[in-house]
Write a protein that holds these residues in place. Structure first.
Motif, mmCIF file in Angstrom:
data_model
loop_
_atom_site.group_PDB
_atom_site.id
_atom_site.type_symbol
_atom_site.label_atom_id
_atom_site.label_comp_id
_atom_site.label_asym_id
_atom_site.label_seq_id
_atom_site.Cartn_x
_atom_site.Cartn_y
_atom_site.Cartn_z
ATOM 1 N N LEU A 196 -25.324 -64.442 -43.377
ATOM 2 C CA LEU A 196 -24.060 -63.744 -43.102
ATOM 3 C C LEU A 196 -22.867 -64.632 -43.420
ATOM 4 C CD1 LEU A 196 -24.718 -61.724 -39.824
ATOM 5 C CD2 LEU A 196 -24.473 -60.870 -42.148
ATOM 6 N N THR A 243 -30.643 -63.582 -64.880
ATOM 7 C CA THR A 243 -30.954 -63.597 -63.455
ATOM 8 C C THR A 243 -31.562 -62.278 -62.995
ATOM 9 O OG1 THR A 243 -28.926 -64.867 -63.306
ATOM 10 C CG2 THR A 243 -29.985 -64.321 -61.235
ATOM 11 N N THR A 290 -25.052 -56.470 -51.663
ATOM 12 C CA THR A 290 -25.680 -57.191 -50.558
ATOM 13 C C THR A 290 -26.546 -56.278 -49.706
ATOM 14 O OG1 THR A 290 -23.807 -56.816 -49.112
ATOM 15 C CG2 THR A 290 -23.778 -58.838 -50.388
ATOM 16 N N THR A 291 -26.371 -54.956 -49.865
ATOM 17 C CA THR A 291 -27.185 -54.056 -49.049
ATOM 18 C C THR A 291 -28.281 -53.358 -49.852
ATOM 19 O OG1 THR A 291 -25.635 -52.259 -49.389
ATOM 20 C CG2 THR A 291 -25.330 -53.582 -47.426
ATOM 21 N N MET A 346 -24.607 -61.636 -57.189
ATOM 22 C CA MET A 346 -23.418 -61.601 -58.034
ATOM 23 C C MET A 346 -23.753 -61.092 -59.429
ATOM 24 S SD MET A 346 -21.468 -64.997 -56.721
ATOM 25 C CE MET A 346 -20.861 -65.381 -58.301
ATOM 26 N N GLU A 377 -12.651 -61.530 -53.212
ATOM 27 C CA GLU A 377 -11.551 -60.606 -52.947
ATOM 28 C C GLU A 377 -10.225 -61.293 -53.277
ATOM 29 O OE1 GLU A 377 -11.470 -57.978 -49.259
ATOM 30 O OE2 GLU A 377 -9.758 -59.278 -48.948
ATOM 31 N N LEU A 386 -26.490 -65.926 -56.320
ATOM 32 C CA LEU A 386 -26.351 -65.784 -57.775
ATOM 33 C C LEU A 386 -26.903 -64.439 -58.225
ATOM 34 C CD1 LEU A 386 -25.671 -67.200 -60.505
ATOM 35 C CD2 LEU A 386 -28.082 -67.848 -60.595
ATOM 36 N N LEU A 409 -23.625 -51.078 -43.577
ATOM 37 C CA LEU A 409 -25.067 -51.001 -43.399
ATOM 38 C C LEU A 409 -25.607 -52.225 -42.654
ATOM 39 C CD1 LEU A 409 -26.891 -48.733 -44.288
ATOM 40 C CD2 LEU A 409 -27.613 -50.119 -46.208
ATOM 41 N N ILE A 410 -24.979 -53.367 -42.881
ATOM 42 C CA ILE A 410 -25.427 -54.567 -42.173
ATOM 43 C C ILE A 410 -25.013 -54.495 -40.709
ATOM 44 C CG2 ILE A 410 -25.141 -57.078 -42.037
ATOM 45 C CD1 ILE A 410 -25.186 -57.138 -45.053
ATOM 46 N N SER A 423 -15.385 -57.901 -44.560
ATOM 47 C CA SER A 423 -16.260 -58.409 -45.616
ATOM 48 C C SER A 423 -17.723 -58.042 -45.387
ATOM 49 C CB SER A 423 -16.112 -59.928 -45.733
ATOM 50 O OG SER A 423 -16.599 -60.525 -44.566
ATOM 51 N N ILE A 424 -18.074 -57.574 -44.187
ATOM 52 C CA ILE A 424 -19.477 -57.230 -43.920
ATOM 53 C C ILE A 424 -19.682 -55.731 -44.145
ATOM 54 C CG2 ILE A 424 -21.288 -57.210 -42.164
ATOM 55 C CD1 ILE A 424 -19.884 -59.631 -40.914
ATOM 56 N N PRO A 425 -20.660 -55.359 -44.967
ATOM 57 C CA PRO A 425 -20.885 -53.931 -45.236
ATOM 58 C C PRO A 425 -21.346 -53.171 -43.978
ATOM 59 C CG PRO A 425 -22.072 -55.326 -46.805
ATOM 60 C CD PRO A 425 -21.566 -56.215 -45.731
ATOM 61 N N LEU A 470 -22.372 -64.786 -47.078
ATOM 62 C CA LEU A 470 -21.934 -63.468 -47.531
ATOM 63 C C LEU A 470 -20.437 -63.276 -47.268
ATOM 64 C CD1 LEU A 470 -24.247 -60.527 -46.921
ATOM 65 C CD2 LEU A 470 -21.840 -60.176 -46.598
ATOM 66 N N ILE A 471 -20.015 -63.628 -46.053
ATOM 67 C CA ILE A 471 -18.596 -63.473 -45.696
ATOM 68 C C ILE A 471 -17.736 -64.319 -46.629
ATOM 69 C CG2 ILE A 471 -16.876 -64.014 -43.923
ATOM 70 C CD1 ILE A 471 -19.080 -63.330 -41.842
ATOM 71 N N LYS A 480 -20.026 -56.291 -52.569
ATOM 72 C CA LYS A 480 -20.358 -55.972 -51.181
ATOM 73 C C LYS A 480 -21.562 -55.046 -51.124
ATOM 74 C CE LYS A 480 -17.529 -54.662 -47.788
ATOM 75 N NZ LYS A 480 -16.293 -54.123 -47.197
ATOM 76 N N VAL A 518 -17.708 -62.927 -50.315
ATOM 77 C CA VAL A 518 -16.921 -61.696 -50.437
ATOM 78 C C VAL A 518 -15.432 -62.002 -50.328
ATOM 79 C CG1 VAL A 518 -16.385 -59.496 -49.349
ATOM 80 C CG2 VAL A 518 -18.753 -60.152 -49.679
ATOM 81 N N LEU A 519 -15.059 -62.843 -49.355
ATOM 82 C CA LEU A 519 -13.638 -63.145 -49.170
ATOM 83 C C LEU A 519 -13.067 -63.913 -50.368
ATOM 84 C CD1 LEU A 519 -13.274 -64.038 -45.390
ATOM 85 C CD2 LEU A 519 -12.682 -61.928 -46.575
#
Lengths: 264, 279, 275
Positions: C249, B51, C219-220, C85, C260, C82, B140-141, B136-138, C252-253, C216, C256-257
């Motif tokens: 978003l 990937t 994602t940035t 990750m 975790e 994907l 930077l976002i 859960s949101i970074p 993403l939430i 996390k 991540v959750l």
């Protein structure tokens, strides 16, 4: 006066804490409650200030039906009932005097509570309470520097600081060594006489119970099996409370006889 | 209980080895799970490599670039300090205010999210749910979104830091609150204090050292984090980082990173000093 | 009432330690710093469309764009997740492997102190530089794309992972090694039977914990062109496609959750053993 009228307590899981308890306690009595662990001693004591709700019957304390109290009334009602715990329940990181003063918190405005501001009168009252249990010199020590017996006396001072008419003590000497336990019990006895405060104590040490209390309640499986003056507690009574009639005398007997002999 | 004692699926597929000792005693040796885990792990790594176009030869052939850039970073342009200092101060201000605001708001949320203090299940769960989402949101976002909602600049960055701080401070704190000795709290209740009074007088002294510790930890982390928020227009050093790397001025980037390194180190020392004073 | 108070008590009251001034001073310093901090952080109000944007993003999260959510192509959410990750997995695995030699070389009970200090400085250097800056540097080497994200995370992960490895290494129970010595084991056997079993669980646990952080972080990283969901998210934000932002978003939430939770479960099992 505390009056239990056919009081029962069944826990949500079905355990019967109390069964049909009838009891009348006059102001100024020194009551020792004896029984095996899990017999319902703690439940009995904790229903009085409603730390535990009863499920049946009626419980009157100084003419008030405890179960009718709600929110603010309940908290006001609890102000005149002191409580002592086996594990002292002091804030160990705080100083002794701060712990004693914490019993003033319910009557204070929120901003004073927030910053922990106490008036000079409150401080004097707290120091006097410490003096009554002979631990004045430790007032500014941190609680975790104190021995178990000293911590229990601080807890007693905290309770005295709220001017209670009743003190409930849940195994107050169970985590203390025998000599310290005797001293703490004598503190209770002195307070009972001097200040005419009713005292209800849960206790495992039968010898101490017989030495200091004026009246003994024996409780087994949530039922009161003995209620009478200390002087009438016999070996048969202890057998009834601790082993039940059906159980033949076993090794436990030696221990209990030993305790009784200590008293004599 | 019955559910827990059931044979795991793994042991039903790969039957345990039945060993009979010489003396007739028997023992069941469950098959090792290691091979299965290893195979799954290798498959995941393989998919990941596909990937991400994992290409080691390219990295090796171009790795020569790296020391060049690194060399430039390690010879910082000291004249650039004048430009760095004002934005460094802005970054510090953002972290300070963001941390303080986050820590203050985090405290009541932590109390609401502690199962031993808050007996009201719905508010407890809602509170924890919100905290999880916020966490859960970074950062930077948050900063990107806030830079669009509020104007570009330090306010957006500060808000992003505050939100992120409150979400982690509250989590660390409610975990701490749930391990404290509830005895004093019970005692306060027994002599007629309200839940809030009991908590404040009996529990606060117990969690205060941990709370301050968490706040300092967050501050340290926030200084690092806030240095890049400017990249998305939320104020602080990040603006310079974006501009300088855009122009490939790695000597200047070196200056920025050197300052950051010194400041983070200094804050680390300061925090250690404060911690030693507190305990 | 106070006339009847005995002298002992009044004396004790006077002996109360006075630290009011110290407290006021500390409070004043803290307040002063905060006020200084807020001087330049002025609230310029919400932008013209600020309120609308905020509402639209929340609306987008609650009512995501299904076309993006279920688009299986390279611009759809499934592939982007994907990819994100995958970056985190490889970044964590490589970082965790690279951290092993680094952390042994930085442990004071394994190597001489000066050597350990050099490697500790290296670890601190890696930790101080934000991952985004690392990505900006690596993107010049590898070119943009998810591979850049992998390299970046591999390097960044070394910092934190080594720090936790070192703690584990320095807490090694040397008694086991002594008993293996007594059994007559050589160095390799001692490492195989005495060191690895002790360290394995905590190393794996650390790596899994770092995976959470990397996921996390991944994602940035896209913001600077290092692959993953970050760039499309940034693009959607920039072009005002709020519904798409919402769907990114939301996913993403959730991702991540979920991870975790999974990583907490695995780490709890590693800590307590299988039962």
């Amino acid at each position: 006066m505390i009056e239990f009228k056919d009081v029962s307590k069944t826990y949500p899981n079905g355990t019967k804490g109390l069964q049909h308890v009838n009891l009348k306690i006059e102001q100024g009595e020194f009551l020792a409650i004896i029984g095996l662990s899990g017999a319902g001693k703690s439940t009995l004591i904790r229903t009085i200030n409603r730390m535990i709700d009863i499920t049946d019957g009626q419980l009157m304390v100084d003419g008030v039906d405890v179960m009718t109290l709600k929110g603010k009334e309940l908290r006001k009602f609890r102000r005149k009932i002191g409580m002592i715990f086996q594990s002292f329940n002091l804030v160990s990181r705080s100083t002794v005097i701060k712990n004693v003063l914490s019993s003033d918190v319910p009557d204070m405005p929120w901003y004073k509570t927030m910053f922990g501001i106490y008036s000079k009168e409150q401080k004097i009252k707290a120091l006097e309470a410490l003096d009554k249990v002979n631990i004045l010199e430790k007032a500014y020590s941190r609680c975790d520097e104190l021995s178990g017996g000293q911590q229990q006396r601080v807890a007693l001072a905290r309770t005295l600081n709220q001017n209670p008419s009743i003190i409930l003590a849940d195994e107050p000497v169970a985590s203390l060594d025998p000599i310290i336990a005797d001293i703490v019990m004598s503190d209770f006895a002195r307070i009972n006489k001097d200040l005419n405060i009713s005292i209800l104590i849960n206790i495992h040490h039968v010898d101490l119970a017989l030495k200091y209390a004026t009246r003994v309640i024996g409780i087994r499986n949530g039922e009161i099996v003995y209620d009478g003056p200390t002087s009438e507690v016999t070996q048969e009574v202890l057998n009834l409370v601790y082993m039940g009639k059906a159980v033949p005398k076993s090794t436990d007997k030696i221990e209990i006889e030993g305790m009784v002999m200590n008293n004599g | 209980m019955a559910k827990k004692n059931r044979t795991p699926l793994f042991d039903r597929i790969f039957k345990p080895e039945h060993i009979v000792l010489d003396n007739g005693h028997t023992v069941d040796r469950p098959k090792s799970r290691t091979p299965l885990i290893l195979v799954a792990f290798l498959i995941i790594v393989f998919i990941s490599m596909q990937t991400t176009n994992f290409n080691l030869p390219r990295l090796i052939s171009r790795i020569g670039q790296f020391p060049v850039i690194l060399g430039q970073i390690f010879t910082p342009n000291l004249h650039y300090f004048d430009k760095v200092i004002p934005l460094l101060i802005e970054t510090m201000k953002m972290s300070i205010v963001g941390t303080v605001v986050g820590c203050i708001i985090g405290l009541p949320l932590a109390i609401l999210a502690s199962s031993n203090i808050n007996k009201n299940k719905p508010t407890l769960l809602i509170c924890r749910f919100i905290l999880s989402i916020l966490r859960s949101i970074p950062t930077l976002i948050y900063a990107t979104v806030f830079a669009l909602i509020f104007n570009l600049g330090a306010f957006a960055g500060t808000a992003a830091i505050a939100i992120f701080t409150l979400s982690i401070v509250a989590k660390m704190l409610y975990e701490a609150i749930e391990t404290i000795d509830m005895g004093p709290f019970e005692a306060m209740q027994s002599f007629g204090a309200t839940t809030l009074q009991s908590f404040w007088t009996a529990c606060m002294p117990q969690i205060l050292p941990q709370y301050f510790d968490n706040c300092l930890y967050c501050f340290e982390m926030n200084v690092r984090a806030s240095s890049i928020l400017g990249y998305v227009g939320a104020g602080g050093l990040g603006i310079l980082i974006r501009e300088r790397t855009g122009y490939r001025q790695y000597h200047d980037l070196g200056t920025i990173l050197l300052t950051l390194f010194v400041v983070v180190w200094a804050i680390d020392q300061l925090n250690n000093w404060i911690r030693s004073k507190l305990s | 009432m106070s006339e009847f108070v005995n002298n002992n008590i009044l004396e004790k009251l006077r002996a109360e330690p006075k630290n009011l001034w110290k407290r006021l001073l500390v409070t004043a310093i803290v307040i002063a710093v905060v006020i200084w901090g807020s001087t330049s952080i002025t609230y310029n109000g919400v932008t013209d469309k600020g309120a609308t944007i905020a509402i639209n993003i929340i609306k987008g999260i609650l009512n995501p764009e299904t076309a993006t959510l279920f688009n299986l192509g390279p611009n759809g959410v499934p592939y982007l997740v994907l990819e994100t990750m995958a970056i985190a997995v490889l970044g964590t695995v490589i970082g965790a492997l690279l951290a092993v030699p680094v952390s042994f070389l930085a442990s004071t009970n394994i190597v001489p102190k000066p050597v350990a200090m050099v490697f500790r400085a290296l670890i601190m250097l890696i930790r101080t530089i934000p991952s985004l800056v690392w990505a900006l540097v690596w993107v010049r080497v590898t070119g943009p794309g998810p591979f850049c994200g992998v390299v970046t995370q591999s390097v960044c992960s070394i910092g934190m992972i080594s720090k936790m490895y070192i703690t584990a290494i320095e807490n090694l129970d040397t008694g086991v090694l002594e008993s293996l010595d007594a059994l007559g084991c050589n160095t390799f056997e001692k490492i195989r039977c005495g060191v690895i079993p002790q360290l394995m669980a905590s190393f794996v646990s650390t790596a899994i914990y770092r995976f959470d952080i990397n996921l996390k972080d991944a994602t940035t990283l896209g913001i600077v062109g290092a692959g993953g969901i970050g760039f499309p998210l940034q693009e959607a934000l920039g072009s005002g496609k709020w519904k798409r932002v919402g769907s990114f978003l939301l996913v993403l939430i959730i991702v991540v959750l979920v991870f975790e939770w999974i990583s907490n479960q695995i780490r709890n099992r590693l800590a307590r053993g299988r039962s």
